[in-house]
Design a protein around this motif. Structure first.
Motif, short mmCIF file in Angstrom:
data_model
loop_
_atom_site.label_atom_id
_atom_site.label_comp_id
_atom_site.label_asym_id
_atom_site.label_seq_id
_atom_site.Cartn_x
_atom_site.Cartn_y
_atom_site.Cartn_z
N ASP A 69 31.36 31.81 33.58
CA ASP A 69 30.41 30.80 33.11
C ASP A 69 30.88 29.40 33.47
N ALA A 70 29.95 28.46 33.41
CA ALA A 70 30.25 27.05 33.66
C ALA A 70 30.08 26.25 32.37
N VAL A 71 30.81 25.18 32.24
CA VAL A 71 30.78 24.34 31.04
C VAL A 71 29.44 23.59 30.96
N GLU A 72 28.81 23.69 29.78
CA GLU A 72 27.56 22.99 29.52
C GLU A 72 27.76 22.02 28.35
N LYS A 89 34.61 27.80 33.67
CA LYS A 89 35.46 27.75 32.47
C LYS A 89 36.86 28.30 32.71
N ALA A 90 36.98 29.34 33.52
CA ALA A 90 38.31 29.90 33.79
C ALA A 90 39.17 28.89 34.55
N GLU A 91 38.58 28.23 35.53
CA GLU A 91 39.33 27.24 36.30
C GLU A 91 39.67 26.02 35.46
N SER A 92 38.73 25.58 34.63
CA SER A 92 38.98 24.45 33.74
C SER A 92 40.11 24.76 32.77
N ALA A 93 40.05 25.96 32.17
CA ALA A 93 41.08 26.37 31.22
C ALA A 93 42.45 26.44 31.88
N ALA A 94 42.51 27.00 33.08
CA ALA A 94 43.79 27.14 33.78
C ALA A 94 44.45 25.79 34.03
N GLN A 95 43.65 24.80 34.41
CA GLN A 95 44.22 23.47 34.64
C GLN A 95 44.86 22.91 33.38
N ARG A 96 44.18 23.07 32.26
CA ARG A 96 44.72 22.56 30.99
C ARG A 96 45.99 23.31 30.58
N LEU A 97 46.00 24.62 30.76
CA LEU A 97 47.15 25.42 30.35
C LEU A 97 48.38 25.10 31.19
N GLU A 111 34.83 35.08 37.03
CA GLU A 111 33.86 36.16 37.20
C GLU A 111 33.47 36.75 35.85
N PHE A 112 32.35 37.48 35.84
CA PHE A 112 31.95 38.28 34.69
C PHE A 112 32.38 39.72 34.97
#
Length: 257
Positions: A69-72, A89-97, A111-112
């Motif tokens: 999914d993408a951030v809305e 969301k997976a890519e965004s989360a990974a950057q923060r982690l 991916e789903f």
């Protein structure tokens, strides 16, 4: 890819994880086990936004993040891990982690999942965490975890109520429980409330996501008593936690996925 075995804690790691190490029953051994461990988190939304930072900060050595999914804008009230609209969301989360803790290796799966893909990924991790928001996905993940013998932390959160339990770990009777022991058949989508209909309080989702992270850390570090054979239920509106007992349920033959 697997986590690189930790050969004793460095001076910097001892300082970073000091408050973990000081917890009774955790200690240096627990921290080393955590750094050697891996978790696959399905969903980087409300539950994942709470669980993922605590897993990374605690020092789980390898974290996989799955989300297609993408951030809305409507996510931002509760999905506090993200700051950039439109990003996966997976890519965004990974950057923060990665910014939060350089000790942690983050695998990204934008991916789903299908049932087959879930079975493929689950065997590469020590533990799976369900941070999805639909019953269809939750039953699929639980069935896949049961099929490959994966340990699974399950949770749900909607409105002002949440639940959490640990599946796939032998209970006091030696039985491994999964979602179908709690809810034998997947409910019709019209028969249960959804966040799109009744809303969901971000802070309440955060409580349940943090509980999932706590259970994961206990299992991976090897201390405490996990929520096996029990379901913890939060009624945030009334400020009440309850614990329900869970036993193995009779099963009917079902097809995968």
């Amino acid at each position: 890819m697997v986590a690189v075995p930790v050969m004793g804690l460095s001076t910097a790691q001892r300082e970073r994880y000091l408050r973990n190490i000081d917890v009774v029953g955790f200690g240096t051994d627990g921290q080393e086990r955590l750094l050697d461990s891996s978790v696959l988190v399905i969903g980087a939304g409300g539950l994942g936004s709470a669980a993922l930072p605590y897993l990374a900060a605690a020092g789980v050595g390898r974290i996989g993040v799955v989300d297609g999914d993408a951030v809305e804008l409507k996510n931002m009230q509760r999905q506090v891990l993200h700051t950039e609209l439109g990003r996966n969301k997976a890519e965004s989360a990974a950057q923060r982690l990665r910014a939060l803790n350089p000790d942690v290796h983050v695998d990204v799966f934008p991916e789903f999942l299908t049932y087959e893909r879930a079975c493929e990924l689950f065997v590469d991790y020590d533990l799976v965490m369900d941070c999805c928001d639909t019953f269809g996905a939750k039953f699929m993940l639980s069935d896949a975890a049961e099929a490959v013998g994966a340990r699974l932390i399950w949770a749900s959160a909607v409105g002002m109520q949440g639940q959490c339990s640990v599946f796939g770990v032998p209970d006091e009777h030696g039985e491994r429980l999964y979602l179908r022991d709690l809810i034998p058949t997947e409910p019709d989508p019209d028969d249960y409330p959804k966040a799109t209909e009744i809303g969901v309080l971000g802070a309440m989702v955060g409580q349940i996501g943090a509980l999932e992270a706590t259970e994961a850390i206990k299992l991976l570090a090897g201390f405490g008593e996990p929520l096996v054979g029990r379901v913890m239920v939060l009624d945030a509106l009334r400020g009440r936690w309850d614990v329900l007992s869970l036993r193995k349920a009779p099963r009917q033959t079902r097809s995968a996925g």
